[in-house]
Motif scaffolding. Sequence first.
Motif, mmCIF file in Angstrom:
data_model
loop_
_atom_site.group_PDB
_atom_site.id
_atom_site.type_symbol
_atom_site.label_atom_id
_atom_site.label_comp_id
_atom_site.label_asym_id
_atom_site.label_seq_id
_atom_site.Cartn_x
_atom_site.Cartn_y
_atom_site.Cartn_z
ATOM 1 N N CYS A 53 0.829 -0.937 -0.089
ATOM 2 C CA CYS A 53 0.006 0.154 -0.154
ATOM 3 C C CYS A 53 0.973 1.286 0.033
ATOM 4 O O CYS A 53 1.784 1.417 0.834
ATOM 5 C CB CYS A 53 -1.139 -0.058 1.267
ATOM 6 S SG CYS A 53 -1.780 1.545 1.220
ATOM 7 N N VAL A 61 -0.463 4.577 -0.234
ATOM 8 C CA VAL A 61 -1.435 5.636 0.276
ATOM 9 C C VAL A 61 -1.613 5.220 1.747
ATOM 10 O O VAL A 61 -2.053 4.504 2.309
ATOM 11 C CB VAL A 61 -2.730 5.615 -0.472
ATOM 12 C CG1 VAL A 61 -3.703 6.845 0.129
ATOM 13 C CG2 VAL A 61 -2.557 5.541 -1.981
ATOM 14 N N PHE A 62 -1.107 6.327 2.529
ATOM 15 C CA PHE A 62 -1.235 6.329 3.999
ATOM 16 C C PHE A 62 -2.521 6.102 4.623
ATOM 17 O O PHE A 62 -3.510 6.891 3.976
ATOM 18 C CB PHE A 62 -0.608 7.525 4.772
ATOM 19 C CG PHE A 62 -0.757 7.530 6.284
ATOM 20 C CD1 PHE A 62 0.287 6.617 6.861
ATOM 21 C CD2 PHE A 62 -1.723 8.010 6.924
ATOM 22 C CE1 PHE A 62 0.368 6.332 8.054
ATOM 23 C CE2 PHE A 62 -1.661 8.026 8.423
ATOM 24 C CZ PHE A 62 -0.734 6.987 8.991
ATOM 25 N N CYS A 63 -2.628 4.929 5.083
ATOM 26 C CA CYS A 63 -4.177 4.645 5.539
ATOM 27 C C CYS A 63 -4.433 4.305 6.846
ATOM 28 O O CYS A 63 -5.450 3.820 7.321
ATOM 29 C CB CYS A 63 -4.589 3.330 4.567
ATOM 30 S SG CYS A 63 -3.382 1.944 4.962
ATOM 31 N N HIS A 93 -0.419 1.060 8.182
ATOM 32 C CA HIS A 93 0.120 1.085 6.884
ATOM 33 C C HIS A 93 1.375 0.673 6.630
ATOM 34 O O HIS A 93 1.440 0.161 5.497
ATOM 35 C CB HIS A 93 -0.093 2.627 6.482
ATOM 36 C CG HIS A 93 0.466 3.046 5.263
ATOM 37 N ND1 HIS A 93 -0.101 2.793 3.959
ATOM 38 C CD2 HIS A 93 1.554 3.646 5.136
ATOM 39 C CE1 HIS A 93 1.022 3.207 3.209
ATOM 40 N NE2 HIS A 93 1.676 3.903 3.483
ATOM 41 N N MET A 142 1.788 -3.052 5.405
ATOM 42 C CA MET A 142 0.384 -3.462 4.717
ATOM 43 C C MET A 142 1.152 -3.774 3.232
ATOM 44 O O MET A 142 1.273 -3.021 2.492
ATOM 45 C CB MET A 142 -0.647 -2.381 4.312
ATOM 46 C CG MET A 142 -1.733 -2.976 3.661
ATOM 47 S SD MET A 142 -2.973 -1.542 3.472
ATOM 48 C CE MET A 142 -3.988 -2.371 2.241
HETATM 49 CU CU LIG Z 1 -1.828 2.261 3.325
#
Ligand SMILES: [Cu+2]
Length: 122
Positions: free
Chosen positions: A103, A105-107, A111, A114
């Motif tokens: 991933c 995109v910081f989520c 994160h 991930m």
């Molecule tokens: Cu993320």
Amino acid sequence: MKPQRRMLLSASIAVGVAAAAGPLAILAQPKPRIIPIQARKFTYEPAELTLKLNEPVVFQLTTADVVMGFSVPDFKVRGTIIPGQMIEVSMTPDKLGEFTFLCDVFCGSGHEEMEGTMRVVA
Ligand SMILES: [Cu+2]
């Protein structure tokens, strides 16, 4: 036969060959394998993928959580997954081995961890 007429004839032959090669070229391209992947905090389901060398695939990515990313740096492909939508990421693995997808995109708090494993076999 006059030179001008000969040129026309060879041009029409070339067109005929191109038309015949058209449908064959389409048949020769394998249909991409569709692989659904669900992203959620903070993993992918499935997190392990096995792909065949040179077999085109289309990842169909969804999430119910927040905006996330799907990136395979070794193959320079990525996509942004929007909650409630399905996005498609296409790729054709052209090298063997084990690769990481992640991933980008910081989520949230998990994160950084991930990620998943993509195996490309012969
Ligand atoms: Cu993320």
